[in-house]
Design a protein around this motif. Structure first.
Motif, short mmCIF file in Angstrom:
data_model
loop_
_atom_site.label_atom_id
_atom_site.label_comp_id
_atom_site.label_asym_id
_atom_site.label_seq_id
_atom_site.Cartn_x
_atom_site.Cartn_y
_atom_site.Cartn_z
N ASP A 167 0.84 -1.19 0.00
CA ASP A 167 0.00 0.00 0.00
C ASP A 167 0.88 1.24 0.00
N LEU A 168 0.33 2.33 -0.53
CA LEU A 168 1.05 3.59 -0.57
C LEU A 168 1.19 4.21 0.81
N ALA A 169 0.24 3.89 1.70
CA ALA A 169 0.20 4.49 3.04
C ALA A 169 0.64 3.49 4.10
N ALA A 170 1.68 3.83 4.83
CA ALA A 170 2.19 2.95 5.88
C ALA A 170 1.17 2.72 6.98
N ALA A 171 0.34 3.73 7.26
CA ALA A 171 -0.66 3.60 8.32
C ALA A 171 -1.70 2.54 7.99
N MET A 172 -2.02 2.36 6.71
CA MET A 172 -2.95 1.32 6.30
C MET A 172 -2.36 -0.06 6.58
N LEU A 173 -1.09 -0.24 6.28
CA LEU A 173 -0.42 -1.51 6.54
C LEU A 173 -0.36 -1.79 8.04
N LYS A 174 -0.12 -0.76 8.82
CA LYS A 174 -0.09 -0.92 10.28
C LYS A 174 -1.45 -1.37 10.81
N ALA A 175 -2.53 -0.78 10.26
CA ALA A 175 -3.88 -1.17 10.69
C ALA A 175 -4.14 -2.64 10.36
N SER A 176 -3.70 -3.09 9.19
CA SER A 176 -3.86 -4.49 8.82
C SER A 176 -3.06 -5.40 9.75
N ARG A 177 -1.84 -5.01 10.06
CA ARG A 177 -0.99 -5.81 10.94
C ARG A 177 -1.62 -5.94 12.33
N THR A 178 -2.20 -4.84 12.82
CA THR A 178 -2.85 -4.87 14.14
C THR A 178 -4.02 -5.83 14.13
N LYS A 179 -4.80 -5.83 13.05
CA LYS A 179 -5.95 -6.75 12.97
C LYS A 179 -5.48 -8.20 12.95
#
Length: 303
Positions: A78-90
């Motif tokens: 993803d272009l946004a690191a925060a989106m990847l972080k949200a996925s990792r948290t889930k």
């Protein structure tokens, strides 16, 4: 697409970084389209070992891919690191304490990167899945060329994106308010099919659905777009806040479209899939050598 409608990639990235925490609460369309894409995989014979989720967001599609292909390695990009972080948290939450302890919380690799400059090696993946991400790119050839570069022979690309009729109600309501662009412009299904062929893909199949979401008022439409990070990122956008009078004009124009007590927001969803490296059959070529592109009727599931 004129330069006024070209998207500003830095603005797109910033919008999705901010929206990571609110995305799942408003991403009704994204989940529905992901489900429809997953259904299409039922009709396609392919057993990929490595899958790229290109524009993975908060990981809804990646979870579907891991479930369908349990032996495959899924790469979330993803272009946004925060989106990847949200996925990792889930993923960590789903794994629970013992899953995290045993290292089972992360069954995906994650890469922060750009669809037009994928940070992956040539011929490194067997399948590319991209749900509602390509619409943020101005020239589809550049993305499809990157997809082709990283796909192995006999690799599959499957994607969804938005077509020109998307948010037509909102676009019409903004028309005439000022000289700025207020709604992103989207690429036609036939042009996307042509781009696939130009970049070397074979057996392209394209189809389209229209999905209509309904709202109580125009502000609700704008709030949902903000929550998923789908801000106006066009080069011709206004640089200041819209005045109260102009906003009232937009709302009044949108009200003319109210039906059964609700305001509609139409999304034209374009689906496509194609193969890389498969030899073209003579039956798939026109007499002048051009490749046949198969276009399905709305609602018709591709083979």
């Amino acid at each position: 697409m004129s330069e006024a409608f070209y998207t500003d990639k830095a603005r797109v990235r910033a919008a999705f970084e901010r929206a990571a925490t609110s995305y799942d609460s408003a991403a009704v369309l994204q989940r529905e389209v992901s489900d429809r894409m997953a259904e299409r995989l039922t009709y396609i014979k392919h057993e990929p070992a490595v899958i790229l989720d290109a524009g993975s967001g908060t990981g809804y599609g990646a979870a579907q891919l891991r479930e369908r292909y349990p032996n495959a390695r899924v790469i979330e990009l993803d272009l946004a690191a925060a989106m990847l972080k949200a996925s990792r948290t889930k993923q960590q939450d789903d794994a629970g304490f013992f899953g995290r302890l045993l290292g089972k919380a992360r069954s995906s690799w994650q890469v922060c990167g750009d669809l037009e400059a994928l940070p992956l090696a040539d011929q490194s993946v067997d399948m590319i899945w991209s749900n509602l991400a390509i619409q943020w790119v101005n020239v589809p050839d550049s993305v499809f060329a990157e997809f082709r570069r990283i796909l192995k022979p006999d690799g599959l690309v499957m994607f969804s994106t938005l077509g020109p009729d998307t948010l037509q109600e909102l676009r019409t309501s903004f028309a005439g308010v000022d000289g700025a662009t207020h709604v992103n412009q989207f690429i036609d299904m036939h042009d996307l099919g042509d781009a696939l062929v130009r970049t070397g893909f074979g057996e392209p199949v394209m189809d389209m659905d229209k999905i209509v979401l309904t709202y109580d008022d125009a502000r609700g439409v704008m709030q949902d777009l903000k929550a998923i990070g789908a801000h106006n990122a066009t080069g011709g956008r206004g640089r200041g806040l819209m005045g109260k009078h102009a906003w009232q004009q937009v709302c009044a124009a949108y009200e003319l479209r109210r039906r059964d007590g609700k305001l509609p927001a139409t999304y034209e969803v374009v689906y496509g899939h194609a193969w890389f490296g498969r030899p073209k059959q003579k039956a798939d070529l026109l007499p002048d050598g051009r490749q046949v592109i198969e276009f399905k009727k709305p609602g018709q599931v591709p083979r």
